[in-house]
Design an enzyme around this catalytic site. Sequence first.
Site, PDB file in Angstrom:
ATOM      1  N   SER A 616       0.880  -1.058   0.036  1.00 41.47           N
ATOM      2  CA  SER A 616      -0.163   0.315  -0.267  1.00 41.47           C
ATOM      3  C   SER A 616       0.972   1.135   0.320  1.00 41.47           C
ATOM      4  CB  SER A 616      -0.665  -0.197   1.069  1.00 41.47           C
ATOM      5  OG  SER A 616      -1.714   0.968   1.217  1.00 41.47           O
ATOM      6  N   HIS A 731      -8.061  -4.891  -0.558  1.00 36.34           N
ATOM      7  CA  HIS A 731      -6.874  -4.456  -0.364  1.00 36.34           C
ATOM      8  C   HIS A 731      -5.874  -5.174   0.466  1.00 36.34           C
ATOM      9  CE1 HIS A 731      -4.147  -1.084  -0.788  1.00 36.34           C
ATOM     10  NE2 HIS A 731      -3.529  -0.751   0.933  1.00 36.34           N
TER      11      HIS A 731
END
Length: 757
Positions: A616, A731
């Site tokens: 991320s 995610h």
Amino acid sequence: MNTTPASPPSELEPVPDWLDEIEGERALAWVARRNAATRAAYDNTPGFAELRADIQAILDAPDRIPRAGQAVGALYNFWTDAAHPRGLWRRTTWEAYRAGATAGSEQTDWEELLDLDALGAAEDTAWVWHGAAVLRTGPRAGRRALITLSAGGADTDVTREFDLESRHFVPTDPDGGAGFHRESSKGFLAWADDAGEAVLLADDFGPGSLSPAGYPRQVRRLRRGQSPQEGEVLLTAAADDDGAWAYRDPWGRTWLLTHPDFYTEELWLLPDGAPTLPAADAERCLAGAQAVVAPGTLHVDVPASAAVTPAWDLLLIELREDWETTAGCIYPAGSLLAAPIDAFLDGSRELTVLFTPTPTTSLSGFTITAHHLVLTLLDDCVTTLEVLTPGGPDGTGPWRRHRPDLGALLGATTATGGEPAAAPEDPTLLRPGRALVDVSASAVDPREGDRLWLTVSSFTRPTVLAVGELDAAGELGAVEVLREAPARFDASGIVVTQHVAVSDDGTRVPYFQIGRPARDDAGASRPAPTLLYGYGGFEIPLGIGYLPVTGRAWLERGGTYVVANIRGGGEYGPAWHRAGLKRHRHRVYEDFAAVARALVERGVTTPAQLAVRGGSNGGLLVGVMLTRYPQLVGAVVCEVPLLDMRRYHRLLAGASWEAEYGNPDDPEQWEFIREFSPFHLLQPGRSYPPALLVTSTRDDRVHPAHARTMAYRMLELGQDVTYFENSEGGHGRAATNAQRAYMQALEYEFAWRRLAR
């Protein structure tokens, strides 16, 4: 900046825009070809299948600690294993939980409530668990819950009311019980009253109802049997805010809040019975550009950057910036303050200071019991606990402070896990000899009493789970060890130390180092393959914790693992984070590069034997290492990353992160943003370290186009790129333990092959 200059405008053809189409036919065909190439290179090679199986065995192990949360006297747990890859939601009693732990297995008698594998098969949807809220009050207490599920693990999810007695979802039609339900969105559904007859809802209500980041702008309150269109309006965020939220605290108060950006909030208290806005005003509110709150709300007047938490009859105020009150008092960033709710809302600014940061100590978090506030502090990146006890529920009277005796728990995990001590003459050591142990505490139930869940672990010693109770003086008594996780890898001979590197501007940057000292045939120390992990963003600290998968996949093979506590994170409070925001972002990458250099200078590794890993925002971090510091790195593992910073704010949730990175549409800001946009730093004719990019098709937070377009460009430039995109997982990049095992095996095996040549 001691870095490679940014590239001039690229002469290459633009990357095709069809890669942006998340489930477009051409994009998925390209993904399938890249995945097939990766599988061909790894799946049937020596050792990979064994490593993958070992990791999955760790993730599915029946003797893992089943973490539980209490609601209405029962303990609830969500559990996955090989037989239930999507998971089981279940509950048990305290007696059964205490009696359930036996050597080598988990024997608790669980009552199964919901089988996600069976539900997914019946509904032809790959459901992923996003949590449950059991109703804790009123006649339906312990009998109803709101369950949130995601299709494929995306942030977008749904919420349904569940009957815990019948083990079925409550039908939404009035004849079937008029169950509460939220359609697919990045919103929420939460209980709004004691009886379970009303809910707080934020949802996609149609045109204009979502923020630029994709979060709902409006919160409504629905009574049982009402449709979303009939709900009264409590709050509408401004058109350019990140979104609107609401919650009901453990003491029955309703709070409304907006986030103008990621680090600011506006907070209101909605008193019981206060006037709200009728459903007929919903569209009018959404059509306007400004925030609209129910007329009966009371604004909490604190700095916009402060975070406010209700506790008993108090407001706890965490400061991200210095605050000078109207009374002329100045409170530094990183402080924790307390104020009686009623007096504060009436205009009083008499505040009690509960915590003030020091150069080495910051507030990491806190938990609230019936009579105490337990602070988790970071002292040079290592946790410690402090118990604060108010003189009364409104905070009047002196607060008592106490450091609880954790000796019994810490005895289960020694200072460095039993590892040999590091050489004391090493000048880079940070506070040598102290215990490198993580301790965490969370309230069992703040309305029920002063019991705490307690966990202790180190990098090499497995987690111990206990429950303890604070007495009136804040001392921790009657500590009961409930579970001790077994070892998952051979930690004998592994040394854990903490060091500091020096960044370009002279800042001391801590890092943890874990591994066996490497020796040559003559017994002299030699460099070893090293994996350097970092994040450096959003005020998130990296700390200590047991490493079962890393231990098996990396440490057992002779590798060294390093965790860097760079600026941008929260290791030293808000100031450490703000030092790496926007135009100061270069400091984050300079810190990480400084740690890499320090490892080479100390002989721990060499550039050719050093891999960097991050996900991320950490994927952006290692993307910058790839493009600005290629000479320092032998391989790059880049997970669900941001990489194209020219348009990150236009992709999915990216608009909510402008407070972190800046606005690339502003030419002045783009000048500094492009310096940490890896996609734009790629240059023809340069050689870059081998890179593995992994993402998920179902990631609706960081668009998979970041990884896709970076891989496409690097392949076009003839670079060594491995790419894998999981079809689900959001995610988190994986939705089941089998998927997690594959992706983790791929990442560790990729790094090991590139470094151990």
